[in-house]
Design an enzyme around this catalytic site. Structure first.
Site, PDB file in Angstrom:
ATOM      1  N   GLU A  26       4.383   0.806   7.921  1.00 51.56           N
ATOM      2  CA  GLU A  26       4.870   1.255   6.770  1.00 51.56           C
ATOM      3  C   GLU A  26       6.387   1.185   7.237  1.00 51.56           C
ATOM      4  O   GLU A  26       6.899   1.831   8.795  1.00 51.56           O
ATOM      5  CB  GLU A  26       4.294   2.052   6.483  1.00 51.56           C
ATOM      6  CG  GLU A  26       4.071   3.792   7.579  1.00 51.56           C
ATOM      7  CD  GLU A  26       3.932   4.541   6.812  1.00 51.56           C
ATOM      8  OE1 GLU A  26       4.483   5.710   5.969  1.00 51.56           O
ATOM      9  OE2 GLU A  26       2.505   5.365   6.864  1.00 51.56           O
ATOM     10  N   LYS A  88      11.149   7.018  -1.180  1.00 48.46           N
ATOM     11  CA  LYS A  88       9.631   6.501  -1.660  1.00 48.46           C
ATOM     12  C   LYS A  88       9.308   6.256  -2.414  1.00 48.46           C
ATOM     13  O   LYS A  88       8.973   6.681  -3.369  1.00 48.46           O
ATOM     14  CB  LYS A  88       8.587   7.933  -0.915  1.00 48.46           C
ATOM     15  CG  LYS A  88       9.331   8.556   0.306  1.00 48.46           C
ATOM     16  CD  LYS A  88       8.239  10.076   0.101  1.00 48.46           C
ATOM     17  CE  LYS A  88       6.913  10.301   0.982  1.00 48.46           C
ATOM     18  NZ  LYS A  88       6.056  10.671   1.262  1.00 48.46           N
ATOM     19  N   ASP A 140      -2.824  17.976  -6.331  1.00 45.39           N
ATOM     20  CA  ASP A 140      -1.875  17.295  -5.787  1.00 45.39           C
ATOM     21  C   ASP A 140      -2.827  16.194  -4.855  1.00 45.39           C
ATOM     22  O   ASP A 140      -3.364  17.080  -4.187  1.00 45.39           O
ATOM     23  CB  ASP A 140      -0.890  18.241  -4.442  1.00 45.39           C
ATOM     24  CG  ASP A 140      -0.103  18.014  -4.235  1.00 45.39           C
ATOM     25  OD1 ASP A 140      -0.547  16.233  -4.179  1.00 45.39           O
ATOM     26  OD2 ASP A 140       1.156  18.293  -3.805  1.00 45.39           O
ATOM     27  N   SER A 142      -2.824  12.828  -2.775  1.00 46.50           N
ATOM     28  CA  SER A 142      -1.906  11.250  -2.534  1.00 46.50           C
ATOM     29  C   SER A 142      -3.199  10.001  -2.816  1.00 46.50           C
ATOM     30  O   SER A 142      -4.375  10.082  -3.189  1.00 46.50           O
ATOM     31  CB  SER A 142      -2.154  11.767  -0.910  1.00 46.50           C
ATOM     32  OG  SER A 142      -1.335   9.796  -0.005  1.00 46.50           O
ATOM     33  N   ALA A 143      -1.572   9.296  -2.782  1.00 49.96           N
ATOM     34  CA  ALA A 143      -2.009   7.826  -3.672  1.00 49.96           C
ATOM     35  C   ALA A 143      -2.916   7.213  -2.610  1.00 49.96           C
ATOM     36  O   ALA A 143      -3.084   5.988  -3.297  1.00 49.96           O
ATOM     37  CB  ALA A 143      -0.925   7.181  -4.924  1.00 49.96           C
ATOM     38  N   ASP A 144      -3.135   7.226  -1.697  1.00 52.77           N
ATOM     39  CA  ASP A 144      -3.230   6.556  -0.851  1.00 52.77           C
ATOM     40  C   ASP A 144      -4.693   6.744  -0.261  1.00 52.77           C
ATOM     41  O   ASP A 144      -4.645   4.924  -0.134  1.00 52.77           O
ATOM     42  CB  ASP A 144      -2.487   7.356   0.720  1.00 52.77           C
ATOM     43  CG  ASP A 144      -1.320   7.643   1.211  1.00 52.77           C
ATOM     44  OD1 ASP A 144      -0.545   7.100   0.318  1.00 52.77           O
ATOM     45  OD2 ASP A 144      -1.003   8.548   2.246  1.00 52.77           O
ATOM     46  N   LYS A 161      -3.461  13.812   7.444  1.00 56.74           N
ATOM     47  CA  LYS A 161      -2.220  14.780   7.528  1.00 56.74           C
ATOM     48  C   LYS A 161      -3.564  16.200   8.280  1.00 56.74           C
ATOM     49  O   LYS A 161      -4.433  15.919   7.727  1.00 56.74           O
ATOM     50  CB  LYS A 161      -1.363  14.487   7.191  1.00 56.74           C
ATOM     51  CG  LYS A 161      -0.364  12.739   7.385  1.00 56.74           C
ATOM     52  CD  LYS A 161       0.458  13.155   6.819  1.00 56.74           C
ATOM     53  CE  LYS A 161       1.203  11.414   6.763  1.00 56.74           C
ATOM     54  NZ  LYS A 161       0.724  11.266   6.136  1.00 56.74           N
TER      55      LYS A 161
END
Length: 310
Positions: A26, A88, A140, A142-144, A161
């Site tokens: 990435e 981003k 909240d 993440s789209a990950d 993380k």
């Protein structure tokens, strides 16, 4: 139809055509994950480590609206110097970035999508995005996580993380049907820390076994990816009992400043770096090096499986 918005470097294109191993990388880690010049130095060292393993690196990013698979030294330096000025890019941003001719650093989600478009099956990053602390109120997430559930790319990371709600992240992955592997550890790593209190779905000690599972997923027509969590080497880790109070302080400060959404991760990582006197950045760099080494071994095994050699 030729994808005119997608430029694959000749080196990467040749490797894919010849079934040689390729590892996608990435660019958000370059523009948003580390300060200049450490970001560029780290990215170039990652390229060197992967090549040393006999694998082709493919750093992915968007420059002036062109999606690049296999960024060169000048393009990586451009992205690193621009830093936070680079947008981003996740799934929702990709069409706009190309249409409007923007520069964009690809998140894990966007990198997985582009890797799949190019025919790359393995992606290495630092830490996985996931469910943020307080997500039951903020939503909240993440789209990950959704991307790894619907894109058939294997992701190698150092675990979720540490700034995230790790138990909720694991619950989300289970719901989405993503297998979570911990490499050579019975405990899931948590980014800065080599171990957390949480267990993976599988412990695997051989990169070839990891490759076999992912290869069979694809043979079965399953469209989901796979998450491989690789513990940071012990000599570089910050144990959980030491890093957790730091993260809690950074999270409190983010809440007090009203920082949320896509701005929260860069703020938290930078604040943790400040509080630890730069130690967290050193750990981040070492875990990335460790992840690309493992990703390279898995890529080689996967290429051998595809060729019927393993």
């Amino acid at each position: 139809m030729k994808k005119t918005y997608l430029r694959i470097s000749p080196e990467v294109e040749a490797a894919l055509a010849e079934n040689r191993p390729v590892v996608a990388l990435e660019s958000t880690i370059i523009s948003h994950g580390m300060p200049y010049p450490q970001n560029v130095e780290t990215a170039l060292e990652v390229d060197r480590i992967i090549r040393e393993k006999g694998v082709v690196p493919a750093t992915i990013g968007v420059i002036h609206g062109e999606i690049i698979v296999g960024m060169d030294r000048d393009e990586i330096t451009y992205m690193g110097k621009a830093g936070l000025a680079v947008r981003k890019l996740s799934r929702r941003d990709m069409g706009a970035a190309v249409a409007l001719g923007l520069d964009g650093a690809t998140t894990s989600a966007a990198t997985s999508i582009i890797a799949h478009l190019a025919g790359i099956r393995i992606f290495a990053t630092g830490g996985l995005g996931g469910v943020h602390r307080g997500a039951p109120e903020s939503f909240d997430i993440s789209a990950d996580l959704d991307e790894i559930a619907r894109t058939p790319v294997l992701t190698v990371c150092a675990g979720p993380k540490a700034i995230l709600d790790i138990p909720l992240t694991l619950e989300y992955l289970e719901t989405k049907g993503v297998p979570v592997v911990s490499y050579r550890s019975d405990r899931l790593p948590a980014f800065y820390s080599s171990q957390s209190p949480y267990s993976p779905d599988y412990r695997l000690d051989d990169p070839a076994d990891i490759a076999r599972i992912f290869h069979l997923q694809q043979e079965m027509g399953l469209s989901n990816g796979m998450l491989v969590c690789n513990p940071v080497p012990r000599q570089y880790e910050i144990p959980q009992e030491e890093i957790n109070p730091v993260i809690e302080q950074a999270v409190r400060e983010a809440e007090e400043k009203g920082i949320h959404g896509k701005d929260s991760t860069p703020f938290l990582l930078d604040r943790v770096k400040q509080i630890t006197g730069g130690r967290s950045l050193d750990t981040n760099i070492q875990l990335v090096y460790n992840n690309v080494r493992l990703a390279s071994e898995i890529a080689k095994a996967l290429a051998a499986l595809s060729a019927g050699e393993l």
